[in-house]
Motif scaffolding. Structure first.
Motif, short mmCIF file in Angstrom:
data_model
loop_
_atom_site.label_atom_id
_atom_site.label_comp_id
_atom_site.label_asym_id
_atom_site.label_seq_id
_atom_site.Cartn_x
_atom_site.Cartn_y
_atom_site.Cartn_z
N GLU A 133 19.02 65.94 5.52
CA GLU A 133 19.43 67.29 5.57
C GLU A 133 18.04 67.29 3.85
O GLU A 133 17.53 66.57 3.43
CB GLU A 133 20.91 67.22 4.27
CG GLU A 133 21.04 68.45 3.66
CD GLU A 133 21.03 69.56 4.50
OE1 GLU A 133 20.06 70.55 4.39
OE2 GLU A 133 21.78 69.64 5.51
N ARG A 134 18.01 68.56 4.46
CA ARG A 134 16.84 68.84 3.69
C ARG A 134 16.93 69.93 2.36
O ARG A 134 16.14 69.63 1.40
CB ARG A 134 15.76 69.86 4.59
CG ARG A 134 16.36 71.14 4.34
CD ARG A 134 16.13 72.42 5.63
NE ARG A 134 16.28 73.63 5.88
CZ ARG A 134 16.51 75.19 6.45
NH1 ARG A 134 14.85 74.86 6.52
NH2 ARG A 134 17.13 75.97 6.38
N SER A 135 18.32 70.16 2.47
CA SER A 135 18.66 69.98 0.63
C SER A 135 18.87 69.25 -0.18
O SER A 135 18.95 68.39 -0.30
CB SER A 135 19.65 71.34 0.80
OG SER A 135 19.69 72.70 0.11
N ASN A 136 20.01 69.83 -1.38
CA ASN A 136 20.11 68.40 -1.99
C ASN A 136 21.97 68.68 -2.00
O ASN A 136 22.12 68.01 -2.54
CB ASN A 136 19.26 68.44 -3.46
CG ASN A 136 20.34 70.26 -4.25
OD1 ASN A 136 20.57 71.30 -3.11
ND2 ASN A 136 19.91 70.74 -5.45
N CYS A 137 22.08 69.27 -0.66
CA CYS A 137 23.84 69.58 -1.27
C CYS A 137 23.91 69.64 0.69
O CYS A 137 23.70 69.77 1.63
CB CYS A 137 24.68 70.89 -1.48
SG CYS A 137 23.43 71.53 -1.27
N ILE A 138 25.61 69.16 0.56
CA ILE A 138 25.58 69.66 2.13
C ILE A 138 26.54 71.10 1.70
O ILE A 138 26.16 71.65 1.06
CB ILE A 138 27.30 68.94 2.34
CG1 ILE A 138 28.26 69.33 0.82
CG2 ILE A 138 27.36 67.76 2.32
CD1 ILE A 138 30.07 68.72 1.65
N ALA A 139 26.36 71.70 3.30
CA ALA A 139 26.51 72.86 3.09
C ALA A 139 25.24 74.34 2.61
O ALA A 139 26.03 74.70 1.87
CB ALA A 139 28.35 73.25 3.61
N SER A 140 24.27 73.66 2.70
CA SER A 140 23.47 74.06 1.78
C SER A 140 22.99 75.88 1.98
O SER A 140 23.18 76.74 1.48
CB SER A 140 21.40 73.46 2.14
OG SER A 140 21.38 74.17 3.29
N LEU A 141 23.68 76.44 3.16
CA LEU A 141 23.50 78.30 3.69
C LEU A 141 24.39 79.14 2.20
O LEU A 141 24.40 79.24 2.35
CB LEU A 141 23.47 77.84 4.88
CG LEU A 141 24.13 79.64 4.91
CD1 LEU A 141 22.29 80.61 5.09
CD2 LEU A 141 24.32 79.81 6.39
#
Length: 438
Positions: free
Chosen positions: A81-89
């Protein structure tokens, strides 16, 4: 321990195998990454890691669904995952008042229903809580802050090589290799920005809905919302509720018809009637309930909502209260924009008006063509599978796609189950013949 896992475990501690495998990984990375970018800052991964199970790119609902279905079948996976959390959108790029547009029973992920006490249309916060509980239940722990910059199938090794870069200017590069690659980055990976003459020189504030949270900051301001999908309509309603003066530059349906959700009614009718007939019924009911929307500047498309969704992926607008504000004049509808000069916007009907803020509710697009070196499963044009649902979930050499069905989370659930079953069959076959690369 199954035979394949035992052999892989021994290989992991075999210096001869590690040296051979690492050298081959690095040589291949040099080759395909130099082709990808003439000025690549780093053309060599700093580490090369073998992943026994599938690599899943994306920790949104689609990636979580595949990981859970695999876990149920005894197959572990690596979720990048490129972000720092799940379901970043959902967590980072949506407005506060957002809720599911479809009833919860049509938005459940495989193997775990929503809590019984949830409302019919769960809020953004409730949906995120559901996803976090989902990940915890199936022990899904994504590797965060890892952006996939290049993924390519190595014919010699018969493995997928996935090169990633950690968040940061000089982030560490790591290459992961696996027999299977699941693309779960979805249809909404990158924002779409429209080309409007003069937009870059607008003297007020310009933002995409991915940055919009609440209308509280825009009280008393004249706001032009560009885009008439569900996001555009909801943002207008939110602005209106916060005493802003919104305008919108819509195919609109009531969220509920005949005492049930419009989507639920559609699914029920489709059991017996063809799409074009159901479309006519929906449009007839909508006209009866909403009246002639053209008089308010809301032009209807030439095809029905279900056919529109199937052909273009565009979701028809399900009204959550915006239409009443349009009828009352609190929200004003405008035609397409011709050009922008300073704070002044000229519309196609030659009308000129000044605005303080422009909100771009122009949606998102897939980013798959930018990093995946495969042109068979995915189209280079739009980054979506070339084959329409239900045939776009599987490619060649262990490549899969999930979350690209244009059918929301229902389509995601169907494809996640198929992918997990397909990989399980190969996993079991490898256990019986561990020395054979399938």
């Amino acid at each position: 321990m199954d035979p394949w896992s035992e052999i892989e475990g021994k290989r992991a501690h075999d210096p001869i195998f590690q040296n051979y495998f690492s050298q081959n990984c690095r040589q291949s990375v040099d080759g395909f990454c130099k082709k990808r970018s003439a000025d690549a800052a780093v053309a060599r991964a700093e580490r090369c890691i073998r992943v026994l199970g599938p690599i899943i790119v994306g920790a949104g609902p689609s990636g979580l669904a595949v990981a859970a279905c695999l876990k149920e079948k005894g197959v572990d996976s690596l979720v990048l995952e490129r972000s720092n959390c799940i379901a970043s959108l959902w967590q980072l790029k949506t407005y506060d008042r957002l809720s599911l547009h479809l009833p919860r029973q049509f938005c459940e992920l495989p193997l775990m229903p929503f809590p019984a006490y949830y409302p019919i249309y769960p809020s953004k916060q409730q949906f995120v809580a559901y996803l976090e509980s989902y990940a915890a239940r199936f022990g899904i722990c994504p590797t965060y802050n890892r952006t996939v910059v290049c993924a390519e199938y190595d014919e010699q090794l018969q493995l997928w090589r996935v090169r990633t870069r950690a968040t940061g200017i000089m982030g560490e590069e790591v290459e992961y290799v696996s027999r299977w690659l699941v693309v779960a980055t979805g249809e909404n990976a990158e924002v779409v920005l429209p080309e409007i003459d003069g937009l870059d020189d607008f003297k007020g504030t310009v933002m995409h809905t991915s940055s919009y949270k609440s209308g509280g900051a825009f009280a008393g301001k004249r706001v032009l919302v560009v885009g008439s999908g569900n996001s555009g309509m909801e943002v207008c309603l939110d602005l209106c509720n916060h005493n802003a003066n919104p305008h919108i530059v819509v195919h609109i349906l009531p969220r509920e018809m005949l005492g049930q959700s419009t989507f639920g009614l559609s699914m029920w009718l489709l059991k017996w009637l063809p799409v074009h007939v159901v479309d006519r019924i929906l449009l007839l009911i909508a006209r009866t309930m909403l009246g002639d929307t053209a008089q308010l500047g809301l032009k209807r498309p030439t095809i029905g909502p279900l056919e529109l969704k199937s052909l273009s992926g565009k979701t028809p607008v399900l009204d959550v209260g915006t239409f009443a504000k349009i009828k009352s004049g609190d929200i004003k509808v405008r035609p397409a924009i011709k050009q922008i000069s300073g704070r002044q916007v000229e519309f196609m009907d030659t009308r000129l008006e000044e605005f303080d803020v422009i909100v771009l509710a122009t949606g998102y697009k897939s980013n798959v063509p930018f990093w995946l070196k495969d042109r068979e499963l995915f189209s280079e044009k739009d980054g979506l599978p070339r084959k329409a649902f239900p045939n776009g979930w599987k490619g060649e050499n262990g490549l899969y796609s999930v979350g690209f069905t244009r059918r929301g989370l229902m389509g995601t659930s169907v494809d996640a189950r198929r992918i997990a079953h397909d990989i399980e069959q190969q996993w079991k076959a490898r256990g019986k013949h561990p020395d054979v690369l399938l």
